[in-house]
Enzyme design. Structure first.
Site, short mmCIF file in Angstrom:
data_model
loop_
_atom_site.label_atom_id
_atom_site.label_comp_id
_atom_site.label_asym_id
_atom_site.label_seq_id
_atom_site.Cartn_x
_atom_site.Cartn_y
_atom_site.Cartn_z
N GLU A 1 55.63 69.45 75.86
CA GLU A 1 56.72 69.79 75.90
C GLU A 1 57.08 69.95 77.58
OE1 GLU A 1 55.21 71.47 73.73
OE2 GLU A 1 56.22 71.27 71.92
N PHE B 1 58.81 82.74 61.68
CA PHE B 1 57.63 81.97 62.01
C PHE B 1 58.28 80.97 63.20
CE2 PHE B 1 55.40 77.59 61.81
CZ PHE B 1 54.23 78.04 62.29
N GLN B 2 57.77 81.08 64.33
CA GLN B 2 58.02 79.98 65.39
C GLN B 2 59.45 80.45 66.06
OE1 GLN B 2 57.22 75.92 64.71
NE2 GLN B 2 54.96 76.46 65.54
N LYS C 1 68.12 75.75 62.64
CA LYS C 1 67.95 74.57 61.67
C LYS C 1 69.07 74.46 60.55
CE LYS C 1 64.29 73.14 58.56
NZ LYS C 1 63.36 72.14 58.78
N MET D 1 45.40 73.05 98.99
CA MET D 1 46.34 73.87 100.01
C MET D 1 45.95 75.20 100.16
SD MET D 1 48.69 73.54 102.09
CE MET D 1 50.12 72.33 101.99
#
Lengths: 566, 163
Positions: A50, A112-113, A162, A479
């Site tokens: 993502e 959940f999630q 949802k 760096m």
């Protein structure tokens, strides 16, 4: 006819002219993905992470000037977008990120999630929404795009539960946006512009300092006209890089920590600094107390919060840069004689700058045995198309690209400036290539940064996106190693990437092409071969391991106190 | 320097955390904050008391203005305004002290809103200085509990914002 929430979302995207979205499905956005199949006009690119989807939307936005769009599911999918959103926020990139959310009755119940995305992204978005009612959905999406692209652009997150995706409602897209508190100032105050013209005419050592705003406001043409009118040298930040042609005689290149000697000297000695869409970042100013100590400062920016944030400003102008520069040039044209006098008076200033350029040009020690990273950048520039889009990761290779690539076209340099996000370049290049399938897109990276999102090789291969990837491999986090060498007694703590990764085999594992060069005389041939090969190609260059980015202003020092040579 | 700022915002969920997050995220301090809807139920007015020099205050007001939900920001510093705060003070009031507590309450035009066997709860409104003064006078009796709303402010006459 009634539509579901997910259909309404997709309709809205179409109405906004979105042609490409980057994303990753999951349970909380499964309805959107189900309906996406019915919208062939929306080209969806499935990244492998993502974070990469958001960087890809960001690269797409930077290269095109349009709003980038990314979709992720709730919880872990949504939290993975955070680095990408913060990157876009710091660099003011227009973007809309859609995240799925658990159904509204479960919000706040540790479902959940579930993650509080509106809370998590509040400090890193221009604005964000949790859609609680399907009746608000179309209005919110319209507002999200409007907010993302107007004023100082930025990312907007829409968290979509949802049950709202599943609910149905009649679709109608609002014609206009009503936001009583949000009215960005576009036209700069004309009296302030007049004052600016007066200050410019009185200046004897003017310098124009350009930031990323010039790209965002699409005003490279107005900028060039302004600089040429007053014959003032132009220095750009990393973000402003491609908005003023590097090979223009008034160009000073980049200023600041890894800026050119002549840019830093010019700013230090200037009597008027005209800041255009730049925000006086600490990487630019060094020690604030001694930054441009003799200069009056004019600061033009669309965002009032950028003005007087870090430095004192003698004349602020809030407005869109294109508008302000146009008015400024018009105002100066009314005083053509005085402008002519001024440009005559400032001839010695330009001569002084030319002397500085001759004394200390950007340079490096060439080698016949080791590949110098700067040499690779120069060769890439020489052999690539003039309108090639260059993305970088973050680190030494990024600074060498800024120093040696010499950009000439707007929107051809995609790099994470404000946040300094390693792993940005490959997905950003992917996004730019998706926007411009026919253009040459090159990701210049180091071996450290590349490994932060190397899984996106799969996306390039799957969608036939022919990004050419340059890995300047020094087996170091270069760096940080440079800082350890210069300021921490050469203790290379955890910056040695011991394991010699075979990037050629890695490319092949994904079904792409891999090429390697160990010696300077192989560099040109490797690049030619890569550019001639269809599809994505990794070019691995085994470069001089302890090469440093110079000049360098040590952190906290004044910008004229540069380390010029090792 | 102490500043009292009035912010008119959209009356929507999450706005308060946007405003308070703006302060905490930039290291600015909020001394007090009170918020409630205005005549227009879609608009809330926040009264924020904060401290900082001119530069800090300029940044605070610019950032408040930058929030999409912000409709108007008014800094009352240096202007003519009325300022009131409400405090509830539960003070020790043993038999022998009751008369004295009531006398002080009366001087401050404060009302007794609850009486217990050993305490009075006083309601007092006024500028923060007045509330500080009654607290100082009541302190020797033993203050059990207090709650203060923080100031709310309106400009005098035509000054200030609508809503």
């Amino acid at each position: 006819m009634k539509k579901t929430g997910s259909q309404i979302l997709l309709e809205c995207l179409q109405m906004e002219g979105v042609d490409t979205v980057f994303g990753y499905p999951g349970g909380a956005v499964i309805n959107i993905y189900h309906d996406l199949v019915d919208y062939p006009g929306l080209n969806h690119i499935l990244t492998r992470h993502e974070q990469a989807a958001v960087h890809a939307a960001d690269g797409y936005a930077r290269a095109t000037g349009k709003v980038g769009v990314a979709i992720a599911t709730s919880g872990p999918g949504a939290t993975n977008t955070v680095t990408g959103i913060a990157t876009a926020y710091m660099d003011s990139i227009p973007m809309v990120v859609i995240t799925g959310q658990v159904p509204t009755p479960l919000i706040g119940n540790d479902a959940f999630q579930e993650a509080d995305m509106v809370g998590i992204t509040r400090p890193i978005t221009k604005h964000n929404y949790l859609v609680k009612d399907i009746r608000d959905l179309a209005r919110i999406i319209k507002q999200a795009f409007y907010i993302a692209r107007t004023g100082r652009p930025g990312p907007v997150l829409v968290d979509l539960p949802k049950d709202v995706q599943v609910a149905t409602h009649t679709f109608s897209y609002p014609d206009k946006v009503e936001l009583r508190g949000y009215k960005p100032t576009v036209s700069g105050n004309i009296r302030q512009v007049e004052k600016a013209a007066k200050m410019i005419l009185a200046a004897r050592k003017p310098v124009i300092y350009v930031g990323g705003g010039a790209t965002l406001s699409n005003c490279p043409e107005q900028l060039r006209q302004f600089a040429e009118t007053i014959q003032a040298p132009v220095t750009t930040t990393l973000m402003g890089m491609s908005s003023f042609p590097s090979r223009h005689e008034l160009s000073l290149g980049m200023l600041g920590m890894h800026g050119t000697y002549y840019a830093n000297m010019a700013v230090t000695n200037s009597d008027l600094l005209i800041a255009i869409g730049a925000r006086f970042d600490d990487r630019v100013t060094g020690k604030i107390a001694t930054f441009a100590p003799h200069a009056k400062i004019i600061h033009v920016d669309i965002d009032p919060t950028s003005i007087k944030k870090n430095v004192r400003v003698d004349l602020p102008i809030v407005g869109d840069l294109k508008d302000v520069l146009q008015n400024l040039v018009r105002k100066l044209a009314e005083h053509a004689d005085e402008v002519a006098d001024m440009t005559t008076e400032t001839e010695s200033w330009r001569r002084q700058i030319l002397d500085w350029k001759t004394e200390h040009p950007l340079t490096y020690q060439p080698s016949e045995t080791e590949i110098k990273p700067q040499f690779v950048i120069e060769k890439i520039r020489e052999l690539s198309n003039d309108d090639a889009i260059i993305a970088t990761e973050v680190g030494q290779h990024q600074m060498w690209t800024a120093q040696f690539f010499q950009f000439t076209q707007p929107r051809t340099f995609l790099s994470s400036g404000g946040l300094g996000t390693m792993g940005y370049g490959l997905p950003a290049a992917l996004g730019a290539q998706a926007a411009f399938p026919e253009r040459q897109v090159i990701d210049i990276s180091g071996d450290g940064s590349f490994q932060m999102n190397s899984q996106e090789m799969a996306t390039l291969v799957q969608y036939g996106l022919p990004v050419k990837i340059v890995i300047l491999n020094n087996n170091y986090l270069g760096m940080v190693r440079q800082w350890q060498q210069l300021f921490f007694d050469r203790r290379y703590s955890q910056t040695v990437l011991e394991l010699p990764i075979d990037f050629v085999k890695l490319a092949e594992a994904y079904g792409a092409t891999g090429l390697r060069a160990d010696k300077p005389d192989q560099v040109e041939e490797t690049i030619r071969q890569a550019f001639a090969t269809p599809g994505p190609v990794i070019m691995e260059f085994k470069v001089a391991r302890e090469e440093n980015v110079l000049p360098m202003v040590p952190a906290g020092r004044s910008i004229h106190e540069m380390v010029l040579a090792s | 320097m102490r500043h009292t700022i009035s912010v008119l915002v959209e009356n929507e969920f999450g706005v308060l955390s946007r405003v308070s997050g703006l302060f905490s995220g930039r290291g600015f301090n909020i001394e007090s904050l009170s918020v409630a809807p205005t005549l227009d139920p879609s608009v809330s007015r926040m009264t924020i008391v904060t401290t900082g020099d001119d530069q800090v205050l300029e940044q605070i007001t610019k950032h408040l203005n930058k929030l999409i939900d912000t409709i108007k920001v008014i800094d009352f510093t240096g202007t003519d305004y009325v300022e009131r705060e409400l405090a509830l003070i539960k003070v020790n009031a043993e038999e022998s002290l009751r008369a004295e507590v009531l006398r002080i309450a009366d001087i401050f035009r404060s009302k007794v809103v609850d009486v217990g066997p050993r305490s009075y709860t006083l309601e007092v409104t006024g500028a923060p200085g007045k509330i500080n003064a009654i607290l100082e006078l009541l302190r020797p009796f033993g203050i059990k509990e207090i709650v203060r709303t923080g100031p709310v402010v309106l400009g005098r006459g035509e000054k200030g914002g609508k809503g």
